[in-house]
Design an enzyme around this catalytic site. Structure first.
Site, PDB file in Angstrom:
ATOM      1  N   GLU A  37       2.240  23.978  15.759  1.00 37.03           N
ATOM      2  CA  GLU A  37       3.642  23.688  15.473  1.00 37.03           C
ATOM      3  C   GLU A  37       4.456  23.929  16.735  1.00 37.03           C
ATOM      4  O   GLU A  37       4.359  24.991  17.354  1.00 37.03           O
ATOM      5  CB  GLU A  37       4.207  24.539  14.341  1.00 37.03           C
ATOM      6  CG  GLU A  37       5.675  24.179  14.058  1.00 37.03           C
ATOM      7  CD  GLU A  37       6.238  24.787  12.779  1.00 37.03           C
ATOM      8  OE1 GLU A  37       7.285  24.284  12.325  1.00 37.03           O
ATOM      9  OE2 GLU A  37       5.650  25.749  12.250  1.00 37.03           O
ATOM     10  N   GLU A  62       7.520  29.067  19.714  1.00 38.42           N
ATOM     11  CA  GLU A  62       8.970  29.210  19.567  1.00 38.42           C
ATOM     12  C   GLU A  62       9.484  29.967  20.790  1.00 38.42           C
ATOM     13  O   GLU A  62       9.097  31.105  21.012  1.00 38.42           O
ATOM     14  CB  GLU A  62       9.320  29.957  18.287  1.00 38.42           C
ATOM     15  CG  GLU A  62      10.798  30.281  18.122  1.00 38.42           C
ATOM     16  CD  GLU A  62      11.685  29.046  18.254  1.00 38.42           C
ATOM     17  OE1 GLU A  62      12.637  29.101  19.066  1.00 38.42           O
ATOM     18  OE2 GLU A  62      11.415  28.034  17.574  1.00 38.42           O
ATOM     19  N   ASP A 112      15.549  20.146  18.839  1.00 37.12           N
ATOM     20  CA  ASP A 112      16.915  20.064  19.356  1.00 37.12           C
ATOM     21  C   ASP A 112      17.190  18.626  19.809  1.00 37.12           C
ATOM     22  O   ASP A 112      16.433  18.064  20.600  1.00 37.12           O
ATOM     23  CB  ASP A 112      17.068  21.022  20.539  1.00 37.12           C
ATOM     24  CG  ASP A 112      18.528  21.247  20.913  1.00 37.12           C
ATOM     25  OD1 ASP A 112      19.290  20.254  20.935  1.00 37.12           O
ATOM     26  OD2 ASP A 112      18.901  22.389  21.199  1.00 37.12           O
ATOM     27  N   ASP A 148      16.886  15.584  11.326  1.00 44.36           N
ATOM     28  CA  ASP A 148      18.063  15.210  10.549  1.00 44.36           C
ATOM     29  C   ASP A 148      18.946  14.238  11.320  1.00 44.36           C
ATOM     30  O   ASP A 148      20.024  13.880  10.851  1.00 44.36           O
ATOM     31  CB  ASP A 148      18.870  16.451  10.154  1.00 44.36           C
ATOM     32  CG  ASP A 148      19.319  17.253  11.362  1.00 44.36           C
ATOM     33  OD1 ASP A 148      18.513  17.404  12.301  1.00 44.36           O
ATOM     34  OD2 ASP A 148      20.468  17.735  11.380  1.00 44.36           O
TER      35      ASP A 148
END
Length: 206
Positions: A37, A62, A112, A148
């Protein structure tokens, strides 16, 4: 969700220093599908996915230390053996620690969008990195992408398809929501509010 406090112990730094792939069987203590991921954020997707799929060996990147350390801590407190979090930029580490054709799935959720034109080069899905990810994915492996931002989703789809990923629904087509999927913390908010999410489940031919 409130931001976690910064825990003192870094996570995954031994992987950052590696020049060649580790023995993942030895690292996890068992064999099984190896999944990646990129940008695990608050860790909602990684933790729930690992809970549902204990057979999977899951490596999550991350770069924000608070979130990376908190996710690893929560996994350890829950007794999870199948999650390793690395606090680093995946673009610089992934090329070294995964062998070609070694990944069963790559997850990219809500990267992002980098709204400023001058920051566009910071986007994760660039042609060169997409080609590299394609090479790391095993034939028949999946690329699970969600965003999104529609135009960013369209751009990422175009790049991923251009390097060889196949879209089962047709070029440029987003995929409908599947209730069997594991939503991230952010996606759960969107589902609750009815806001749109643009998804794609691409495959590497094999």
């Amino acid at each position: 969700m409130p931001r976690p406090r910064l825990l003192p112990e870094p996570v995954g730094l031994k992987f950052v220093e590696m020049e060649t792939p580790p023995d993942w069987d030895a690292e996890f203590g068992y064999s099984g599908p190896l999944e990646l991921e990129i940008g695990s954020g608050a860790g909602g997707h990684a933790l729930e996915y690992c809970r549902r799929h204990p057979e999977v060996r899951f490596v999550a990147f991350e770069w924000r230390k608070k979130y990376a350390r908190d996710t690893q801590s929560r996994a350890e407190k829950a007794g999870m053996r199948n999650l390793r979090v690395i606090e680093a930029d995946a673009r610089f580490i992934v090329p070294r620690i995964f062998a070609p054709d070694s990944l069963a799935c790559i997850h990219l959720q809500f990267p992002d969008p980098w709204w400023k034109r001058s920051h566009a080069k910071r986007a994760v899905v660039q042609p060169a990195f997409a080609e590299l990810l394609y090479s790391k994915l095993a034939p028949g492996g999946r690329f699970d992408m969600r965003t999104d931002v529609k135009d960013r989703g369209e751009s990422m789809l175009a790049i991923l398809e251009s390097v060889g990923f196949q879209n089962p629904l047709g070029s440029g087509v987003f995929h409908p929501y599947d209730p069997e999927e594991v939503p991230s913390t952010r996606e759960r908010r969107y589902l609750a509010s009815g806001e749109p999410v643009y998804r794609a489940r691409l495959v590497k031919p094999g």
